[in-house]
Design an enzyme around this catalytic site. Sequence first.
Site, PDB file in Angstrom:
ATOM      1  N   TYR A  53       0.765  -1.185  -0.187  1.00  9.11           N
ATOM      2  CA  TYR A  53       0.190   0.093   0.066  1.00  9.11           C
ATOM      3  C   TYR A  53       0.922   1.056   0.032  1.00  9.11           C
ATOM      4  CZ  TYR A  53      -3.282   3.524   1.397  1.00  9.11           C
ATOM      5  OH  TYR A  53      -3.698   4.927   1.457  1.00  9.11           O
ATOM      6  N   HIS A  83      -5.427  15.743  -4.717  1.00 11.58           N
ATOM      7  CA  HIS A  83      -5.879  16.057  -3.190  1.00 11.58           C
ATOM      8  C   HIS A  83      -5.851  17.599  -2.900  1.00 11.58           C
ATOM      9  CE1 HIS A  83      -5.620  11.795  -2.758  1.00 11.58           C
ATOM     10  NE2 HIS A  83      -5.917  11.909  -1.502  1.00 11.58           N
ATOM     11  N   ASN A 195      -0.013  12.371   4.257  1.00 12.40           N
ATOM     12  CA  ASN A 195      -0.787  11.841   5.414  1.00 12.40           C
ATOM     13  C   ASN A 195       0.211  12.346   6.519  1.00 12.40           C
ATOM     14  OD1 ASN A 195      -1.266   8.258   5.131  1.00 12.40           O
ATOM     15  ND2 ASN A 195      -2.636  10.092   4.640  1.00 12.40           N
ATOM     16  N   TYR A 280     -18.308  35.468  43.072  1.00 13.71           N
ATOM     17  CA  TYR A 280     -17.482  34.315  42.451  1.00 13.71           C
ATOM     18  C   TYR A 280     -16.134  34.967  41.370  1.00 13.71           C
ATOM     19  CZ  TYR A 280     -20.312  30.940  44.801  1.00 13.71           C
ATOM     20  OH  TYR A 280     -21.055  30.233  45.643  1.00 13.71           O
ATOM     21  N   ARG A 283     -13.822  36.232  43.591  1.00 17.15           N
ATOM     22  CA  ARG A 283     -13.094  35.293  44.476  1.00 17.15           C
ATOM     23  C   ARG A 283     -12.612  34.033  44.217  1.00 17.15           C
ATOM     24  NH1 ARG A 283     -17.168  32.567  48.648  1.00 17.15           N
ATOM     25  NH2 ARG A 283     -18.478  34.083  47.565  1.00 17.15           N
ATOM     26  N   PHE A 334      -2.054   8.369  11.234  1.00 18.07           N
ATOM     27  CA  PHE A 334      -2.665   9.797  10.747  1.00 18.07           C
ATOM     28  C   PHE A 334      -3.956  10.251  11.298  1.00 18.07           C
ATOM     29  CE2 PHE A 334      -3.956   6.090   8.154  1.00 18.07           C
ATOM     30  CZ  PHE A 334      -5.320   6.079   8.477  1.00 18.07           C
ATOM     31  N   GLU A 420     -12.936   5.672   5.324  1.00 18.44           N
ATOM     32  CA  GLU A 420     -12.426   6.423   6.672  1.00 18.44           C
ATOM     33  C   GLU A 420     -13.696   6.704   7.271  1.00 18.44           C
ATOM     34  OE1 GLU A 420     -10.589   9.468   4.179  1.00 18.44           O
ATOM     35  OE2 GLU A 420      -9.114   7.924   3.286  1.00 18.44           O
TER      36      GLU A 420
END
Length: 518
Positions: A53, A83, A195, A280, A283, A334, A420
């Site tokens: 791969y 991409h 990646n 508050y 404080r 990744f 994915e």
Amino acid sequence: MTVILTPGTTTLSTLHHIWTHGGAAALTPDARPGVEAAAALVAKAAAGEAAVYGVNTGFGKLASVKIAAKDTARLQRNLILSHCCGVGTPLDAATTRLMMVLKLLSLGRGASGVAWSTVALIQGMLAKGVMPVIPDQGSVGASGDLAPLAHMAAVMIGEGEAVFDGTRMAGGDALKAAGLEPITLGPKEGLALINGTQFSTACALVGLWGAWANAAASVVTCALSTDAIMGSTAPLEDAIHTLRGHAGQIAVARAQRALMAGSEIRESHRDGDTRVQDPYCIRCQPQVTGAAMDLLHAAARTLEIEANAVTDNPLVLVDDSHPDGGMIVSGGNFHAEPVGFAADQIAVAISEIGAIAQRRVALMVDPTLSFDLPPFLTPDPGLNSGLMIAEVTTAALMSENKHLANPCTTDSTPTSANQEDHVSMAAHAARRLARMNANLNVILGVEAICGAQGIGFRAPLQTSATLQAVIATLRQSVPAVVEDRYMAPSLEAAATFIKDGQLVGAAGLPGFVTGEMA
């Protein structure tokens, strides 16, 4: 001067220096043998028949498609170009540079299989100031920050766009102008470049550093507010906080107590004050902002680990004892879940620091709560509205930050034909931090204005020498509000006063509070 990076052990202080000052950065020469050993293992796999791969297969859902040896270079180039689908506003130059440095650190661990020439080009781009144009939207934080990193890689092959010498131009032209040559990607190199979590991590680190600046500033602005409303320092007693034990809480209480030491205003109402306790927002500042600082320290540790991590896929595991010299193994580093969690933590901290600060602003402008300060901190209320709408602006920004603080990591959605099927959303978890910090800059800037204004009304009593110095520094850019004026420039100047660290610089806070340990 070139900053030398040691993969695996680079500190956040080194990365902060690079982000702040820019300039060149390069891997230590000791990293080269490991990088080249991994590249040799990839070359061996590319020459073989077995499907590996990222080396000789398609990507994602197309991983089962075997690619011929003659097409592997084209495969990597196609990967980068296809991409480059980022949209939105280009990332600023400092964060882009940081992203590139993080990619160097990842590649330098010797588990990505890239050629040293690829590392050298990134180093050359940093040295010459070639900054790829990186659109800031398009990543879901797994399989890494694909789109943003593809825009970086595109410039490396002579495509895309970059900024060089202040001019935006084609990536190939930018390289040529800088005296650099584009590379031809070898097997797996394109995948190694895109990646990874470097975009998300860079944005998260910038958000972290902004949050630290704001957290530290809020300790000073709270001290101003406390003296403005003639609040008590009794809740800052060290024994209260050591009994609970949280480091952030203890540090904030000590820092604020030191800031207020010697205040005539404080000493004037130790006896005879009919108020038993302060609200508050006064404080409980150590408990709230101290807890936020503890959260920031935890996020810093996560991001320091991630900055030094190998987060591409597959990983090249060089092992001389293995029959083949090692393995190329698919995994899931990744996935940016740790970065997403850290960014979500930072967002909550930013929101809460702003929420309690805004209540102090509201306290100071309200004559029923401010212990005899004039309405909206103007000497002539009615004719003048004073800081009425400045407080409304802080309320708007506080509310916006509350919405932005909702967790992003819980909002996964399947992508890439369900291959994915769980993603981190770390990219926009990290990106929103810049907007949140900008909002908090304004909230704290307005608090500083109000605190200084309120202390002015306590004259002839004086605040502490340290806080007097803080107010004097503020007054260089923001005059006292004597009568109504066009207020927007004052709010902008006060926000810059917070963002640039001028307020914290004038106060001299300890390292834990300013985030030096992060």
